[in-house]
Design a protein around this motif. Structure first.
Motif, mmCIF file in Angstrom:
data_model
loop_
_atom_site.group_PDB
_atom_site.id
_atom_site.type_symbol
_atom_site.label_atom_id
_atom_site.label_comp_id
_atom_site.label_asym_id
_atom_site.label_seq_id
_atom_site.Cartn_x
_atom_site.Cartn_y
_atom_site.Cartn_z
ATOM 1 N N ILE A 1 0.832 -1.206 0.000
ATOM 2 C CA ILE A 1 0.000 0.000 0.000
ATOM 3 C C ILE A 1 0.865 1.254 0.000
ATOM 4 O O ILE A 1 0.583 2.223 -0.712
ATOM 5 C CB ILE A 1 -0.941 -0.009 1.221
ATOM 6 C CG1 ILE A 1 -1.965 -1.134 1.083
ATOM 7 C CG2 ILE A 1 -1.662 1.334 1.367
ATOM 8 C CD1 ILE A 1 -2.808 -1.353 2.323
ATOM 9 N N GLN A 2 1.932 1.228 0.795
ATOM 10 C CA GLN A 2 2.842 2.376 0.840
ATOM 11 C C GLN A 2 3.473 2.615 -0.531
ATOM 12 O O GLN A 2 3.573 3.757 -0.990
ATOM 13 C CB GLN A 2 3.925 2.138 1.880
ATOM 14 C CG GLN A 2 4.861 3.330 2.070
ATOM 15 C CD GLN A 2 5.916 3.056 3.123
ATOM 16 O OE1 GLN A 2 6.333 1.917 3.313
ATOM 17 N NE2 GLN A 2 6.352 4.083 3.821
ATOM 18 N N GLY A 3 3.881 1.521 -1.192
ATOM 19 C CA GLY A 3 4.461 1.642 -2.525
ATOM 20 C C GLY A 3 3.462 2.185 -3.526
ATOM 21 O O GLY A 3 3.803 3.038 -4.370
ATOM 22 N N ILE A 4 2.218 1.701 -3.460
ATOM 23 C CA ILE A 4 1.179 2.185 -4.373
ATOM 24 C C ILE A 4 0.934 3.675 -4.161
ATOM 25 O O ILE A 4 0.843 4.456 -5.116
ATOM 26 C CB ILE A 4 -0.125 1.394 -4.151
ATOM 27 C CG1 ILE A 4 0.034 -0.042 -4.662
ATOM 28 C CG2 ILE A 4 -1.295 2.064 -4.862
ATOM 29 C CD1 ILE A 4 -1.155 -0.934 -4.358
ATOM 30 N N ALA A 5 0.841 4.086 -2.884
ATOM 31 C CA ALA A 5 0.598 5.502 -2.589
ATOM 32 C C ALA A 5 1.735 6.375 -3.116
ATOM 33 O O ALA A 5 1.497 7.418 -3.741
ATOM 34 C CB ALA A 5 0.424 5.693 -1.081
ATOM 35 N N THR A 6 2.973 5.945 -2.859
ATOM 36 C CA THR A 6 4.132 6.739 -3.280
ATOM 37 C C THR A 6 4.208 6.862 -4.796
ATOM 38 O O THR A 6 4.366 7.961 -5.342
ATOM 39 C CB THR A 6 5.429 6.096 -2.746
ATOM 40 O OG1 THR A 6 5.363 6.024 -1.323
ATOM 41 C CG2 THR A 6 6.641 6.915 -3.162
ATOM 42 N N GLN A 7 4.074 5.724 -5.488
ATOM 43 C CA GLN A 7 4.188 5.743 -6.944
ATOM 44 C C GLN A 7 3.011 6.471 -7.593
ATOM 45 O O GLN A 7 3.173 7.149 -8.609
ATOM 46 C CB GLN A 7 4.290 4.310 -7.474
ATOM 47 C CG GLN A 7 5.572 3.593 -7.088
ATOM 48 C CD GLN A 7 6.799 4.275 -7.654
ATOM 49 O OE1 GLN A 7 6.766 4.878 -8.724
ATOM 50 N NE2 GLN A 7 7.905 4.207 -6.918
ATOM 51 N N THR A 8 1.813 6.308 -7.024
ATOM 52 C CA THR A 8 0.658 7.022 -7.577
ATOM 53 C C THR A 8 0.850 8.524 -7.438
ATOM 54 O O THR A 8 0.553 9.290 -8.361
ATOM 55 C CB THR A 8 -0.633 6.588 -6.853
ATOM 56 O OG1 THR A 8 -0.809 5.177 -6.985
ATOM 57 C CG2 THR A 8 -1.854 7.287 -7.440
ATOM 58 N N ALA A 9 1.370 8.949 -6.289
ATOM 59 C CA ALA A 9 1.605 10.384 -6.072
ATOM 60 C C ALA A 9 2.646 10.925 -7.047
ATOM 61 O O ALA A 9 2.511 12.046 -7.554
ATOM 62 C CB ALA A 9 2.045 10.621 -4.632
ATOM 63 N N ARG A 10 3.674 10.145 -7.325
ATOM 64 C CA ARG A 10 4.732 10.596 -8.233
ATOM 65 C C ARG A 10 4.226 10.801 -9.654
ATOM 66 O O ARG A 10 4.769 11.604 -10.412
ATOM 67 C CB ARG A 10 5.883 9.586 -8.247
ATOM 68 C CG ARG A 10 6.743 9.609 -7.000
ATOM 69 C CD ARG A 10 7.822 8.554 -7.082
ATOM 70 N NE ARG A 10 8.653 8.550 -5.879
ATOM 71 C CZ ARG A 10 9.607 7.649 -5.628
ATOM 72 N NH1 ARG A 10 9.832 6.674 -6.517
ATOM 73 N NH2 ARG A 10 10.312 7.720 -4.519
ATOM 74 N N ASN A 11 3.198 10.047 -10.017
ATOM 75 C CA ASN A 11 2.714 10.085 -11.398
ATOM 76 C C ASN A 11 1.368 10.792 -11.526
ATOM 77 O O ASN A 11 0.662 10.610 -12.518
ATOM 78 C CB ASN A 11 2.603 8.655 -11.934
ATOM 79 C CG ASN A 11 3.951 7.980 -12.078
ATOM 80 O OD1 ASN A 11 4.671 8.203 -13.042
ATOM 81 N ND2 ASN A 11 4.311 7.168 -11.092
ATOM 82 N N THR A 12 0.999 11.604 -10.533
ATOM 83 C CA THR A 12 -0.260 12.340 -10.564
ATOM 84 C C THR A 12 0.014 13.798 -10.239
ATOM 85 O O THR A 12 0.764 14.117 -9.314
ATOM 86 C CB THR A 12 -1.263 11.763 -9.533
ATOM 87 O OG1 THR A 12 -1.366 10.354 -9.702
ATOM 88 C CG2 THR A 12 -2.635 12.387 -9.722
ATOM 89 N N ILE A 13 -0.601 14.688 -11.002
ATOM 90 C CA ILE A 13 -0.297 16.113 -10.843
ATOM 91 C C ILE A 13 -1.323 16.837 -9.975
ATOM 92 O O ILE A 13 -1.118 17.987 -9.612
ATOM 93 C CB ILE A 13 -0.217 16.814 -12.219
ATOM 94 C CG1 ILE A 13 -1.545 16.654 -12.977
ATOM 95 C CG2 ILE A 13 0.955 16.272 -13.028
ATOM 96 C CD1 ILE A 13 -1.568 17.415 -14.306
#
Length: 335
Positions: free
Chosen positions: A143-155
């Protein structure tokens, strides 16, 4: 009419037998004076004048002797457990030890009960709790990985919340199946239908899933579920599912990979525009999940192919992450 003493003794013996309780009475020298309702494997050694070593072996006998002498000296009762092998099977007995007498100890009473099943259940429960803790930590890391990567690829915050909630729901759907199976994993077809359900049009009919309905390990189920989610959401947003007649197939078949048994889970999607070459963004978390995260997590390989009018995804999963059951459940038509 007074109740006969022999009748009282018979009732007491019957009560001990029903409760599965044994008793041993020893004199101050720890010699056995009386024993009742002992299990069959103890009975030959439970003779007057016998000792704890005769019943439980030398090692346990020495430990029990030390403890019982302390009970004599202090007058305080004590409880201990003894594990012995009986016919090749380990059995556990609980001993509650107390003095008998008023002004001075006249003897020692040991009440014995078998607790083998209870201790086995405790060990199983502890093992399950350790497994649950381990899996919970893994799930939180995902979940932490999903949150981090989603944030990196969302503006935008709104965009992040939409994508993150979708991925979290996908993870939850997979986890439901794993939990329902007592953490043994999930069947591929059921996993796929769970992931498709929020996006598949009701007018499109059942999902065309073909091939082997393999049983995936919990680890494989979680990550295959994530891969399917990314493919499905992409298709529902830009591809075949967004059209009126979605042309999507999901198949699974057995292959040989590097000399080992494996399966290949294949996604094939025909786009509405036969000339369109669909592109996942180079920075897209979905593309990262499909090409790197999922294959790495299952120790497999993956290939995402984007050609005019078509999207294909092939995921190879080694045999350590699945099993092929002789009679898997049948795939239900998805509504």
């Amino acid at each position: 009419m007074p109740f006969a003493l022999e009748n009282r003794a018979a009732l007491l013996q019957r009560a001990l037998g029903s409760a599965g309780i044994s008793v041993i009475y020893q004199d101050p020298d720890l010699s056995i004076i009386y024993a009742d309702n002992l299990p069959p494997h103890f009975q030959p050694a439970a003779i007057p004048g016998g000792t704890d070593a005769d019943l439980f072996g030398e090692t346990h006998g020495r430990n029990l002797e030390k403890m019982k002498r302390q009970v004599f000296e202090t007058g305080k009762s004590a409880t201990t457990e003894v594990e012995i092998s009986v016919d090749g099977e380990m059995r556990t007995y609980e001993l509650k030890i107390e003095c008998v007498g008023t002004d001075r100890a006249l003897g020692l009473l040991s009440v014995i009960s078998e607790v083998t099943d209870a201790r086995h259940r405790e060990k199983v429960l502890k093992s399950l709790l350790r497994e649950l803790s381990h899996r919970s930590k893994n799930l939180l890391a995902i979940i932490q990985g999903i949150a981090t990567q989603t944030a990196r690829n969302t503006i935008s915050l709104e965009g992040f919340l939409v994508k993150f909630r979708g991925r979290l729901q996908s993870l939850s759907n997979s986890q439901d199946l794993i939990t329902d199976s007592s953490w043994r994993g999930a069947f591929l077809f059921e996993l796929a239908e769970k992931q498709f359900a929020p996006y598949w049009p009701e007018t499109a009919g059942p999902m065309p899933i073909t091939g082997l309905n393999v049983h995936l390990t919990p680890n494989a189920a979680v990550h295959v579920g994530l891969a399917l989610h990314e493919l499905i959401v992409n298709s529902a947003s830009y591809g075949a599912i967004a059209g009126s007649t979605p042309a999507v197939t999901l198949s699974c078949h057995e292959i040989a990979s590097a000399g080992r048994r494996a399966i290949e889970v294949s996604w094939a999607e025909t786009l509405c525009d036969p000339t369109e070459v669909h592109e996942f963004s180079e920075n897209s978390f979905g593309k990262t999940v499909l090409e790197r995260v999922v294959p790495s997590s299952v120790n497999g390989k993956a290939e995402l192919t984007l050609v005019p009018g078509r999207i294909e995804y092939h995921l190879t999963i080694p045999d350590a992450e699945f099993e092929i059951l002789r009679h898997p459940p049948q795939k239900a038509a998805m509504r």
